[in-house]
Design a protein around this motif. Structure first.
Motif, PDB file in Angstrom:
ATOM      1  N   HIS A  38       0.293   6.401   8.092  1.00 51.12           N
ATOM      2  CA  HIS A  38      -0.126   6.870   9.352  1.00 51.12           C
ATOM      3  C   HIS A  38      -0.534   6.048  10.192  1.00 51.12           C
ATOM      4  O   HIS A  38      -0.913   4.782   9.824  1.00 51.12           O
ATOM      5  CB  HIS A  38      -1.118   7.922   8.962  1.00 51.12           C
ATOM      6  CG  HIS A  38      -2.517   7.200   8.450  1.00 51.12           C
ATOM      7  ND1 HIS A  38      -3.343   6.609   9.362  1.00 51.12           N
ATOM      8  CD2 HIS A  38      -3.091   7.074   7.333  1.00 51.12           C
ATOM      9  CE1 HIS A  38      -4.341   6.140   8.717  1.00 51.12           C
ATOM     10  NE2 HIS A  38      -4.072   6.422   7.393  1.00 51.12           N
ATOM     11  N   ALA A  39      -0.373   6.401  11.614  1.00 59.74           N
ATOM     12  CA  ALA A  39      -0.597   5.470  12.462  1.00 59.74           C
ATOM     13  C   ALA A  39      -2.111   5.064  12.499  1.00 59.74           C
ATOM     14  O   ALA A  39      -2.691   5.882  11.882  1.00 59.74           O
ATOM     15  CB  ALA A  39       0.039   6.127  13.866  1.00 59.74           C
ATOM     16  N   THR A  59      -0.640  -0.182   9.637  1.00 58.37           N
ATOM     17  CA  THR A  59      -0.705   1.168   9.915  1.00 58.37           C
ATOM     18  C   THR A  59       0.460   1.304  10.680  1.00 58.37           C
ATOM     19  O   THR A  59       0.908   0.571  11.505  1.00 58.37           O
ATOM     20  CB  THR A  59      -1.823   1.667  10.962  1.00 58.37           C
ATOM     21  OG1 THR A  59      -1.947   0.501  12.092  1.00 58.37           O
ATOM     22  CG2 THR A  59      -3.156   1.907  10.227  1.00 58.37           C
ATOM     23  N   CYS A  60       1.294   2.813  10.562  1.00 63.07           N
ATOM     24  CA  CYS A  60       2.578   2.993  11.082  1.00 63.07           C
ATOM     25  C   CYS A  60       3.660   2.169  10.440  1.00 63.07           C
ATOM     26  O   CYS A  60       4.845   2.018  11.100  1.00 63.07           O
ATOM     27  CB  CYS A  60       2.399   3.113  12.648  1.00 63.07           C
ATOM     28  SG  CYS A  60       3.537   4.488  13.154  1.00 63.07           S
ATOM     29  N   ASP A 114       2.196   3.712  19.061  1.00 70.00           N
ATOM     30  CA  ASP A 114       2.839   2.970  17.908  1.00 70.00           C
ATOM     31  C   ASP A 114       3.947   4.093  17.174  1.00 70.00           C
ATOM     32  O   ASP A 114       4.945   3.758  16.890  1.00 70.00           O
ATOM     33  CB  ASP A 114       1.785   2.591  16.839  1.00 70.00           C
ATOM     34  CG  ASP A 114       1.144   1.436  17.195  1.00 70.00           C
ATOM     35  OD1 ASP A 114       1.594   0.832  18.284  1.00 70.00           O
ATOM     36  OD2 ASP A 114       0.220   0.667  16.744  1.00 70.00           O
ATOM     37  N   ALA A 115       3.225   5.279  16.795  1.00 66.04           N
ATOM     38  CA  ALA A 115       4.151   6.384  16.035  1.00 66.04           C
ATOM     39  C   ALA A 115       5.503   6.728  16.961  1.00 66.04           C
ATOM     40  O   ALA A 115       6.320   6.680  16.540  1.00 66.04           O
ATOM     41  CB  ALA A 115       3.083   7.311  15.775  1.00 66.04           C
ATOM     42  N   THR A 161       1.104  11.856  12.698  1.00 69.83           N
ATOM     43  CA  THR A 161       2.317  10.732  12.624  1.00 69.83           C
ATOM     44  C   THR A 161       3.817  11.492  12.123  1.00 69.83           C
ATOM     45  O   THR A 161       4.664  11.183  12.820  1.00 69.83           O
ATOM     46  CB  THR A 161       1.916   9.520  11.803  1.00 69.83           C
ATOM     47  OG1 THR A 161       0.682   9.083  12.010  1.00 69.83           O
ATOM     48  CG2 THR A 161       2.978   8.706  11.541  1.00 69.83           C
ATOM     49  N   GLY A 165      -2.703   4.545  18.128  1.00 70.87           N
ATOM     50  CA  GLY A 165      -1.762   5.002  16.993  1.00 70.87           C
ATOM     51  C   GLY A 165      -0.692   5.946  17.838  1.00 70.87           C
ATOM     52  O   GLY A 165       0.515   6.004  17.108  1.00 70.87           O
ATOM     53  N   VAL A 194       6.030   6.022   5.042  1.00 75.07           N
ATOM     54  CA  VAL A 194       5.304   5.753   6.358  1.00 75.07           C
ATOM     55  C   VAL A 194       3.842   5.845   6.290  1.00 75.07           C
ATOM     56  O   VAL A 194       3.310   6.710   5.633  1.00 75.07           O
ATOM     57  CB  VAL A 194       5.722   6.573   7.405  1.00 75.07           C
ATOM     58  CG1 VAL A 194       5.203   6.471   8.797  1.00 75.07           C
ATOM     59  CG2 VAL A 194       7.257   6.625   7.498  1.00 75.07           C
TER      60      VAL A 194
END
Length: 165
Positions: free
Chosen positions: A9-10, A131-132, A33-34, A62, A30, A7
């Motif tokens: 990170h967001a 991201t994420c 999204d996470a 995250t 972020g 994964v």
């Protein structure tokens, strides 16, 4: 069989220039999204047995969000310094040193290493993990030490822009 979830990170906050890179938090995009990606993965029936995170605030945050969605004890998240500002060799060492008693492991880290890692472990499929973004790679065998270039099969690739909001 072993399954590795990787994964990224967001989305993080880059606006506060007074913070060191390692201390950058997630931004307003972020967090949701996470939460959404963790819920989507949980709804698909996926469950990590072990979570390992970079110590960077954005990666750890995250990981904490994912852990809470999976009812994973947040105290059991392993902080691994070698997942921050490092390369493929360090990420591979973390994977190879994972106890074989775990079949499903989730690693939270950073680009560009994540994109390089997933394209090395499987057939190349993306220039950039967003991201994420979440990648699941399955490996035959019973040991994490057997994880090698091209040995994995892509089982999942998902990211926030695929979400129906």
């Amino acid at each position: 069989m072993k399954t590795l979830y990787i994964v990224r990170h967001a989305k993080s906050d880059k606006d506060n220039t007074t913070l060191e890179d390692i201390d950058r938090p997630l931004n307003a995009r972020g967090y949701p999204d996470a939460h959404a990606m963790a819920l989507k993965l949980k709804a698909a029936g996926e469950t990590p047995e072990l979570m390992i995170s970079s110590p960077a605030i954005r990666a750890l945050t995250t990981a904490l969000i994912f852990a809470r969605k999976f009812n994973y004890d947040t105290k059991k998240i392993i902080l691994e310094d070698s997942l921050y500002e490092t390369g493929m060799e360090e990420y591979m060492n973390v994977i190879h040193n994972t106890p074989d008693s775990y079949s499903t492991v989730m690693i939270f880290g950073h680009n560009s290493t994540i994109s390089s890692l997933v394209n090395t472990l499987t057939k190349p499929f993306t220039d950039n993990v967003p991201t994420c973004g979440i990648i699941a790679i399955s490996f035959p065998g019973s040991s994490w030490k057997d994880v090698a270039k091209g040995a994995g099969k892509l089982a999942l690739y998902d990211f926030p822009k695929n979400l129906q909001r």
